[in-house]
Motif scaffolding. Structure first.
Motif, PDB file in Angstrom:
ATOM      1  N   UNK A  73       0.830  -1.203   0.000  1.00  3.63           N
ATOM      2  CA  UNK A  73       0.000   0.000   0.000  1.00  3.63           C
ATOM      3  C   UNK A  73       0.865   1.253   0.000  1.00  3.63           C
ATOM      4  N   UNK A  74       1.936   1.263   0.792  1.00 10.80           N
ATOM      5  CA  UNK A  74       2.761   2.466   0.875  1.00 10.80           C
ATOM      6  C   UNK A  74       3.558   2.686  -0.407  1.00 10.80           C
ATOM      7  N   UNK A  75       3.917   1.597  -1.121  1.00  3.67           N
ATOM      8  CA  UNK A  75       4.594   1.743  -2.407  1.00  3.67           C
ATOM      9  C   UNK A  75       3.666   2.430  -3.404  1.00  3.67           C
ATOM     10  N   UNK A  76       2.411   2.020  -3.435  1.00  8.10           N
ATOM     11  CA  UNK A  76       1.439   2.676  -4.322  1.00  8.10           C
ATOM     12  C   UNK A  76       1.204   4.121  -3.876  1.00  8.10           C
ATOM     13  N   UNK A  77       1.161   4.345  -2.565  1.00  9.86           N
ATOM     14  CA  UNK A  77       0.947   5.709  -2.067  1.00  9.86           C
ATOM     15  C   UNK A  77       2.078   6.643  -2.491  1.00  9.86           C
ATOM     16  N   UNK A  78       3.293   6.107  -2.602  1.00 17.34           N
ATOM     17  CA  UNK A  78       4.400   6.944  -3.067  1.00 17.34           C
ATOM     18  C   UNK A  78       4.086   7.530  -4.442  1.00 17.34           C
ATOM     19  N   UNK A  79       3.455   6.726  -5.280  1.00 20.47           N
ATOM     20  CA  UNK A  79       3.141   7.199  -6.620  1.00 20.47           C
ATOM     21  C   UNK A  79       2.270   8.432  -6.632  1.00 20.47           C
ATOM     22  N   UNK A  80       1.228   8.435  -5.821  1.00 21.96           N
ATOM     23  CA  UNK A  80       0.303   9.571  -5.819  1.00 21.96           C
ATOM     24  C   UNK A  80       0.828  10.734  -4.978  1.00 21.96           C
ATOM     25  N   UNK A  81       1.588  10.439  -3.932  1.00 24.45           N
ATOM     26  CA  UNK A  81       2.058  11.486  -3.020  1.00 24.45           C
ATOM     27  C   UNK A  81       3.298  12.209  -3.540  1.00 24.45           C
ATOM     28  N   UNK A  82       4.206  11.476  -4.184  1.00 29.16           N
ATOM     29  CA  UNK A  82       5.495  12.067  -4.587  1.00 29.16           C
ATOM     30  C   UNK A  82       5.821  11.841  -6.062  1.00 29.16           C
ATOM     31  N   UNK A  83       5.678  10.595  -6.521  1.00 28.12           N
ATOM     32  CA  UNK A  83       6.091  10.277  -7.882  1.00 28.12           C
ATOM     33  C   UNK A  83       5.354  11.063  -8.948  1.00 28.12           C
ATOM     34  N   UNK A  84       4.040  11.205  -8.779  1.00 28.65           N
ATOM     35  CA  UNK A  84       3.276  11.959  -9.773  1.00 28.65           C
ATOM     36  C   UNK A  84       3.819  13.369  -9.913  1.00 28.65           C
ATOM     37  N   UNK A  85       4.086  14.020  -8.799  1.00 29.28           N
ATOM     38  CA  UNK A  85       4.500  15.421  -8.839  1.00 29.28           C
ATOM     39  C   UNK A  85       5.883  15.578  -9.440  1.00 29.28           C
ATOM     40  N   UNK A  86       6.751  14.581  -9.251  1.00 32.04           N
ATOM     41  CA  UNK A  86       8.074  14.656  -9.883  1.00 32.04           C
ATOM     42  C   UNK A  86       7.934  14.556 -11.401  1.00 32.04           C
ATOM     43  N   UNK A  87       7.136  13.617 -11.874  1.00 33.52           N
ATOM     44  CA  UNK A  87       6.900  13.497 -13.310  1.00 33.52           C
ATOM     45  C   UNK A  87       6.205  14.740 -13.852  1.00 33.52           C
ATOM     46  N   UNK A  88       5.255  15.261 -13.109  1.00 33.24           N
ATOM     47  CA  UNK A  88       4.536  16.462 -13.529  1.00 33.24           C
ATOM     48  C   UNK A  88       5.505  17.622 -13.735  1.00 33.24           C
ATOM     49  N   UNK A  89       6.409  17.832 -12.795  1.00 31.72           N
ATOM     50  CA  UNK A  89       7.384  18.925 -12.919  1.00 31.72           C
ATOM     51  C   UNK A  89       8.262  18.728 -14.146  1.00 31.72           C
ATOM     52  N   UNK A  90       8.712  17.502 -14.372  1.00 35.51           N
ATOM     53  CA  UNK A  90       9.626  17.245 -15.488  1.00 35.51           C
ATOM     54  C   UNK A  90       8.991  17.591 -16.832  1.00 35.51           C
ATOM     55  N   UNK A  91       7.735  17.213 -17.014  1.00 36.45           N
ATOM     56  CA  UNK A  91       7.083  17.464 -18.302  1.00 36.45           C
ATOM     57  C   UNK A  91       6.613  18.906 -18.430  1.00 36.45           C
ATOM     58  N   UNK A  92       6.121  19.484 -17.352  1.00 36.18           N
ATOM     59  CA  UNK A  92       5.653  20.870 -17.413  1.00 36.18           C
ATOM     60  C   UNK A  92       6.817  21.821 -17.661  1.00 36.18           C
ATOM     61  N   UNK A  93       7.948  21.595 -16.997  1.00 38.99           N
ATOM     62  CA  UNK A  93       9.108  22.457 -17.194  1.00 38.99           C
ATOM     63  C   UNK A  93       9.595  22.430 -18.641  1.00 38.99           C
ATOM     64  N   UNK A  94       9.438  21.295 -19.301  1.00 39.78           N
ATOM     65  CA  UNK A  94       9.885  21.157 -20.696  1.00 39.78           C
ATOM     66  C   UNK A  94       8.761  21.438 -21.686  1.00 39.78           C
ATOM     67  N   UNK A  95       7.579  21.737 -21.169  1.00 40.60           N
ATOM     68  CA  UNK A  95       6.393  22.026 -21.996  1.00 40.60           C
ATOM     69  C   UNK A  95       6.105  20.889 -22.965  1.00 40.60           C
ATOM     70  N   UNK A  96       6.172  19.662 -22.459  1.00 34.97           N
ATOM     71  CA  UNK A  96       5.907  18.477 -23.259  1.00 34.97           C
ATOM     72  C   UNK A  96       4.519  17.934 -22.943  1.00 34.97           C
ATOM     73  N   UNK A  97       3.729  17.607 -23.974  1.00 35.67           N
ATOM     74  CA  UNK A  97       2.383  17.084 -23.754  1.00 35.67           C
ATOM     75  C   UNK A  97       2.411  15.640 -23.259  1.00 35.67           C
ATOM     76  N   UNK A  98       1.382  15.260 -22.538  1.00 37.30           N
ATOM     77  CA  UNK A  98       1.289  13.939 -21.920  1.00 37.30           C
ATOM     78  C   UNK A  98      -0.138  13.422 -22.061  1.00 37.30           C
ATOM     79  N   UNK A  99      -0.274  12.114 -22.194  1.00 37.15           N
ATOM     80  CA  UNK A  99      -1.570  11.462 -22.008  1.00 37.15           C
ATOM     81  C   UNK A  99      -1.518  10.695 -20.699  1.00 37.15           C
ATOM     82  N   UNK A 100      -2.501  10.895 -19.874  1.00 31.80           N
ATOM     83  CA  UNK A 100      -2.644  10.144 -18.633  1.00 31.80           C
ATOM     84  C   UNK A 100      -3.632   9.017 -18.871  1.00 31.80           C
TER      85      UNK A 100
END
Length: 302
Positions: A73-100
């Protein structure tokens, strides 16, 4: 040997694939998918009989019957609590489009992440109602889950999804999506390097193939990636071959709890910067590729 009753299409485009004619004369269409699944996986808290055992740091994990698996459960929670935001920053900073690929139950549990996806103008496609294996799920339940996925998706995002990817689908899933009829594309295929039309069912559906090889899930499977360098090398080699061939599509599959980890995110960042050095690349959302293909190659009249 030709069997007209054989339900699989083995020939595809053959030796001469169609000219994709990507916008701007691009040699390749590159598409990044972030799978948002956290909070919809198997868990007794969700009414499931066992804990999750798929795609985590615990390779070859076993489902625990009628018990919570706190580490999982905590491994999955890492994805929503921290991992998502790291990926979000990487793509937004580079202005790259994403499909979720967003699982409806997971999106429902994190309004802040949904708002960030929308602010970045990312496409949010449906990843089904639950992040579970539908291989043995009965048709009535799968059909109900399909409708729940659409209804919840519309409630949390404001619009119904136009793209579909269940992932762990059943032999009925393609037919059910074709019958539903409201999707611009179905990504539950790994059969080609280009979109193609599926005419097996009453309504033609555009398949925009996804990937399980250029995918961070291989960090969580036997005989997979052991280091970020392996991940980078594989993505780079895939890109280079398809770029050289021209008129191809490349998908990259990412998961918040996997690629969102720092050591893997570093490799992804190197690949994003490598791609930036190739001007003849169309980085697009999956819906953009689907709409382009529909204009270039409309479905044949049945």
């Amino acid at each position: 040997m030709t069997d007209r009753n054989y339900p699989r299409e083995m020939c595809g485009y053959g030796e001469q694939a169609p000219d994709a004619n990507w916008p701007g004369g691009a040699r390749i269409a590159l598409q990044f998918v972030i799978n948002y699944e956290e909070g919809a996986e198997n868990c007794v808290l969700h009414g499931d009989p066992t804990s999750e055992a798929f795609l985590s740091e615990i390779v070859n994990a076993h489902p625990l019957p009628n018990q919570r698996h706190m580490n999982m459960e905590s491994i999955y929670e890492y994805g929503s609590r921290a991992g998502f935001w790291r990926l979000h920053r990487m793509f937004v900073e580079r202005e790259l489009p994403v499909t979720v690929f967003g699982v409806a139950m997971a999106l429902q549990r994190n309004p802040g992440a949904v708002a960030a996806m929308q602010a970045a103008d990312w496409e949010i496609a449906s990843h089904g109602y639950r992040w579970i294996d539908y291989q043995e799920v009965d048709e009535i339940t799968e059909r109900q889950h399909l409708q729940q996925a659409i209804d919840i998706h519309e409630a949390v995002t404001g619009t119904r999804p136009t793209g579909w990817y269940l992932g762990r689908c059943s032999p009925r899933t393609h037919r059910l999506i074709a019958e539903e009829g409201g999707f611009a594309y179905n990504a539950d295929s790994y059969a080609d390097d280009l979109p193609y039309w599926d005419y097996q069912h009453e309504r033609p559906q555009l398949m925009v193939p996804y990937t399980l090889d250029a995918n961070d899930m291989r960090f969580a499977t036997p005989q997979g990636f052991n280091s970020g360098q392996q991940f980078f090398d594989y993505l780079k080699d895939t890109f280079d071959v398809l770029y050289t061939e021209g008129s191809r599509m490349m998908s990259v599959g990412l998961h918040c709890r996997i690629a969102g980890r720092p050591g893997r995110a570093a490799a992804l960042a190197r690949f994003l910067d490598y791609v930036a050095g190739h001007e003849d690349t169309w980085v697009a959302r999956r819906i953009d590729i689907a709409e382009h293909w529909r204009r270039q190659y409309p479905a044949e009249q049945q």
